[in-house]
Design a protein around this motif. Structure first.
Motif, short mmCIF file in Angstrom:
data_model
loop_
_atom_site.label_atom_id
_atom_site.label_comp_id
_atom_site.label_asym_id
_atom_site.label_seq_id
_atom_site.Cartn_x
_atom_site.Cartn_y
_atom_site.Cartn_z
N THR A 80 32.18 19.25 -15.53
CA THR A 80 31.55 20.10 -14.52
C THR A 80 32.18 19.74 -13.18
O THR A 80 32.31 18.56 -12.84
CB THR A 80 30.03 19.85 -14.45
N LEU A 81 32.58 20.76 -12.43
CA LEU A 81 33.18 20.57 -11.11
C LEU A 81 32.12 20.74 -10.04
O LEU A 81 31.37 21.71 -10.03
CB LEU A 81 34.29 21.61 -10.90
N GLU A 82 32.06 19.77 -9.13
CA GLU A 82 31.14 19.83 -8.00
C GLU A 82 31.94 19.53 -6.74
O GLU A 82 32.55 18.47 -6.62
CB GLU A 82 30.03 18.78 -8.18
N VAL A 83 31.96 20.47 -5.81
CA VAL A 83 32.67 20.30 -4.54
C VAL A 83 31.64 20.35 -3.42
O VAL A 83 30.81 21.25 -3.38
CB VAL A 83 33.74 21.40 -4.33
N SER A 84 31.70 19.38 -2.51
CA SER A 84 30.77 19.35 -1.39
C SER A 84 31.39 18.58 -0.24
O SER A 84 32.49 18.04 -0.34
CB SER A 84 29.43 18.73 -1.80
N SER A 85 30.66 18.51 0.86
CA SER A 85 31.09 17.72 2.00
C SER A 85 30.40 16.36 1.92
O SER A 85 29.35 16.24 1.30
CB SER A 85 30.75 18.42 3.31
N PRO A 86 30.98 15.36 2.56
CA PRO A 86 30.34 14.04 2.55
C PRO A 86 29.00 14.09 3.29
O PRO A 86 28.86 14.83 4.26
CB PRO A 86 31.31 13.13 3.29
N GLY A 87 28.06 13.33 2.84
CA GLY A 87 26.77 13.27 3.51
C GLY A 87 26.84 12.42 4.76
O GLY A 87 27.82 11.71 5.00
N VAL A 88 25.80 12.49 5.55
CA VAL A 88 25.76 11.74 6.80
C VAL A 88 25.75 10.23 6.53
O VAL A 88 26.13 9.44 7.37
CB VAL A 88 24.55 12.15 7.67
N ASP A 89 25.37 9.84 5.32
CA ASP A 89 25.31 8.42 4.99
C ASP A 89 26.66 7.86 4.54
O ASP A 89 26.77 6.69 4.21
CB ASP A 89 24.25 8.16 3.92
N ARG A 90 27.69 8.69 4.55
CA ARG A 90 29.03 8.25 4.15
C ARG A 90 29.55 7.24 5.17
O ARG A 90 29.49 7.47 6.38
CB ARG A 90 29.95 9.47 4.11
N PRO A 91 30.07 6.10 4.74
CA PRO A 91 30.58 5.10 5.69
C PRO A 91 31.79 5.63 6.47
O PRO A 91 32.55 6.45 5.97
CB PRO A 91 30.98 3.92 4.81
N LEU A 92 31.93 5.15 7.70
CA LEU A 92 33.08 5.49 8.52
C LEU A 92 34.18 4.50 8.18
O LEU A 92 34.11 3.33 8.55
CB LEU A 92 32.72 5.39 10.01
N THR A 93 35.19 4.96 7.45
CA THR A 93 36.24 4.05 6.99
C THR A 93 37.62 4.39 7.53
O THR A 93 38.52 3.55 7.45
CB THR A 93 36.31 4.05 5.45
N LEU A 94 37.79 5.59 8.07
CA LEU A 94 39.09 6.03 8.58
C LEU A 94 38.94 6.53 10.01
O LEU A 94 37.86 7.00 10.39
CB LEU A 94 39.65 7.16 7.71
N PRO A 95 40.00 6.48 10.81
CA PRO A 95 39.90 6.98 12.19
C PRO A 95 39.36 8.41 12.27
O PRO A 95 38.58 8.73 13.17
CB PRO A 95 41.34 6.90 12.70
N ARG A 96 39.71 9.28 11.31
CA ARG A 96 39.20 10.66 11.37
C ARG A 96 37.69 10.72 11.19
O ARG A 96 37.03 11.59 11.73
CB ARG A 96 39.92 11.55 10.36
N HIS A 97 37.11 9.77 10.44
CA HIS A 97 35.66 9.73 10.28
C HIS A 97 34.99 9.44 11.62
O HIS A 97 33.97 10.03 11.96
CB HIS A 97 35.23 8.68 9.26
N TRP A 98 35.56 8.50 12.36
CA TRP A 98 35.04 8.15 13.68
C TRP A 98 35.20 9.34 14.63
O TRP A 98 34.27 9.69 15.36
CB TRP A 98 35.76 6.93 14.24
N ARG A 99 36.36 10.00 14.61
CA ARG A 99 36.64 11.14 15.48
C ARG A 99 35.64 12.27 15.23
O ARG A 99 35.15 12.90 16.16
CB ARG A 99 38.07 11.63 15.25
N ARG A 100 35.33 12.51 13.98
CA ARG A 100 34.42 13.60 13.62
C ARG A 100 32.97 13.30 14.01
O ARG A 100 32.12 14.18 13.93
CB ARG A 100 34.50 13.90 12.13
N ASN A 101 32.70 12.09 14.41
CA ASN A 101 31.33 11.70 14.75
C ASN A 101 31.19 11.29 16.21
O ASN A 101 30.22 10.61 16.56
CB ASN A 101 30.86 10.59 13.81
N ILE A 102 32.14 11.70 17.06
CA ILE A 102 32.01 11.42 18.49
C ILE A 102 30.67 11.95 18.97
O ILE A 102 30.25 13.04 18.60
CB ILE A 102 33.19 12.03 19.28
N SER A 103 29.99 11.15 19.76
CA SER A 103 28.67 11.39 20.36
C SER A 103 27.53 11.01 19.42
O SER A 103 26.37 11.06 19.83
CB SER A 103 28.50 12.84 20.86
#
Length: 178
Positions: A80-103
């Motif tokens: 079964t294929l399930e595609v979604s976006s990461p939840g808010v509880d996803r750890p910030l592990t890459l610079p883009r994760h930090w960038r996407r959460n500015i503020s």
């Protein structure tokens, strides 16, 4: 060389999926296969700057499904294929994760054991500047053991500043929804 891989070979699966996801301007955040009864569950997490809509997820899902039907990267057996976006509880592990959460407010645990909570103000490829109780603190990603966005229930969506304290304002007819 056969492209057929064992379903547990996450690296090959991610290498197969990454260009499909990138066609839609998205990043492949994770792909994992887990047993689900007689079937397997292929969970694919995608995201991009500015967020991802349900229409985006549907487009990516169709492209992945079509590509998987044409290739044997998942091997034999039902899945079964399930595609979604990461939840808010996803750890910030890459610079883009930090960038996407500015503020956003984040809780950070450093390798030294120090813990701090602050609002992301600016980011670079190596560091993030956090407002920690009114003091700007630069945190190097290399020094971070764990970082997670904190959920703020009283913060209006799309607002860069915390919501003002409205306690006692119920008499003005406004109702706060959760």
């Amino acid at each position: 060389m056969s492209r057929k891989t064992d379903h547990t070979d996450t690296t090959s699966l991610e290498n197969f999926l990454r260009p499909l996801v990138e066609q839609f301007g998205c990043d492949l955040e994770a792909a994992e296969v887990t047993p689900a009864g007689r079937r397997r569950l292929l969970r694919v997490l995608v995201d991009r700057d500015g967020g991802i809509s349900l229409d985006d997820v549907a487009d990516v899902t169709r492209a992945i499904s079509k590509a998987l039907d044409a290739d044997d990267v998942m091997g034999d057996g039902a899945y079964t294929l399930e595609v979604s976006s990461p939840g808010v509880d996803r750890p910030l592990t890459l610079p883009r994760h930090w960038r996407r959460n500015i503020s956003r407010l984040v809780a950070v645990t450093l390798h030294s054991g120090d813990k701090l909570t602050g609002r992301i103000k600016t980011v670079s490829d190596e560091t993030a500047d956090l407002d920690v109780d009114g003091t700007l603190r630069t945190v190097a990603y290399a020094d971070v053991d764990k970082a997670k966005v904190q959920i703020e229930f009283n913060r209006p969506a799309g607002n860069d500043e915390p919501a003002p304290d409205t306690a006692g304002d119920a008499a003005d007819g406004t109702v706060e929804e959760n």
